[in-house]
Design a protein around this motif. Structure first.
Motif, mmCIF file in Angstrom:
data_model
loop_
_atom_site.group_PDB
_atom_site.id
_atom_site.type_symbol
_atom_site.label_atom_id
_atom_site.label_comp_id
_atom_site.label_asym_id
_atom_site.label_seq_id
_atom_site.Cartn_x
_atom_site.Cartn_y
_atom_site.Cartn_z
ATOM 1 N N LEU A 9 0.798 -1.210 0.000
ATOM 2 C CA LEU A 9 0.000 0.000 0.000
ATOM 3 C C LEU A 9 0.845 1.281 0.000
ATOM 4 C CD1 LEU A 9 -2.936 -0.842 2.413
ATOM 5 C CD2 LEU A 9 -3.050 -0.458 -0.026
ATOM 6 N N LEU A 10 2.027 1.216 0.556
ATOM 7 C CA LEU A 10 2.871 2.410 0.665
ATOM 8 C C LEU A 10 3.200 3.024 -0.704
ATOM 9 C CD1 LEU A 10 4.306 4.235 2.672
ATOM 10 C CD2 LEU A 10 6.308 2.769 2.442
ATOM 11 N N PRO A 11 3.673 2.274 -1.697
ATOM 12 C CA PRO A 11 3.918 2.908 -3.001
ATOM 13 C C PRO A 11 2.637 3.455 -3.633
ATOM 14 C CG PRO A 11 4.930 0.729 -2.935
ATOM 15 C CD PRO A 11 4.130 0.896 -1.677
ATOM 16 N N LEU A 16 -0.418 8.392 -5.143
ATOM 17 C CA LEU A 16 -1.601 9.240 -5.079
ATOM 18 C C LEU A 16 -1.259 10.633 -4.537
ATOM 19 C CD1 LEU A 16 -4.328 6.749 -3.810
ATOM 20 C CD2 LEU A 16 -4.175 7.832 -6.047
ATOM 21 N N LEU A 17 -0.316 10.722 -3.593
ATOM 22 C CA LEU A 17 0.086 12.018 -3.057
ATOM 23 C C LEU A 17 0.775 12.864 -4.134
ATOM 24 C CD1 LEU A 17 1.421 11.164 0.508
ATOM 25 C CD2 LEU A 17 -0.603 12.487 -0.077
#
Length: 180
Positions: A9-11, A16-17
């Motif tokens: 989920l981190l990448p 998205l940021l």
């Protein structure tokens, strides 16, 4: 299993940021407004002057292509060249003296004396003392010593003037007392 989910989920979250607004929308709007309102001021060019050709009439002046005029000009140039050659030719044919390798501003007159009633001047060049007499050559402009007094050396130089003609001029070196 939760740590594996976070790693996956981190990448996705970071991606998205990165797609969000960067905050420079205001700057882009201000630049667009400035471009729209600013108009450059260019001064107009002046109209070129009109060229009016003039007709040549022989009565108003001397004919520029006259053969007699051309012959006189060539004759005048050849006599000037002959007089210039007569002035510089003896200087070119003689052997150079050692002090002709130095410019006059590198020479300093430090004294004078009479040897057997022959006036002799003492010149310092590169911390060496050279005795010179009337008739000696010094300097880079074919300088020939014509007179030596207690305080001055007078010489005749042959130099080129602004038109390229060889002319004679007189120069002097004065006694430099108390200077090193």
């Amino acid at each position: 299993m939760t740590s594996k989910r976070w790693i996956l989920l981190l990448p996705l979250l970071l991606g998205l940021l990165g797609c969000g607004s960067s905050g420079d929308d205001e700057l882009r709007q201000w630049m667009a407004d400035l471009r729209a309102t600013t108009k450059p001021h260019v001064t107009p060019l002046t109209e070129p002057k009109q060229f009016v050709p003039q007709a040549y009439s022989m009565e108003s002046g001397v004919e520029p292509f006259n053969a007699l005029k051309l012959t006189q000009a060539l004759r005048k140039d050849s006599t000037q060249l002959a007089s210039n050659a007569a002035l510089i030719a003896p200087e070119m044919a003689r052997r150079k003296e050692p002090l002709e390798a130095y410019p006059l501003d590198a020479m300093v007159m430090v004294g004078s004396l009479d040897r057997k009633d022959v006036p002799t001047a003492l010149l310092r060049v590169n911390n060496l003392i050279y005795p010179v007499r009337v008739g000696s050559y010094i300097g880079q402009n074919y300088g020939k010593i014509v007179r030596i007094s207690e305080n001055t050396i007078q010489l005749r130089e042959i130099v080129q003037d602004a038109t390229g003609d060889w002319v004679e001029r007189t120069t002097s070196l004065d006694l430099q007392e108390g200077k090193k």
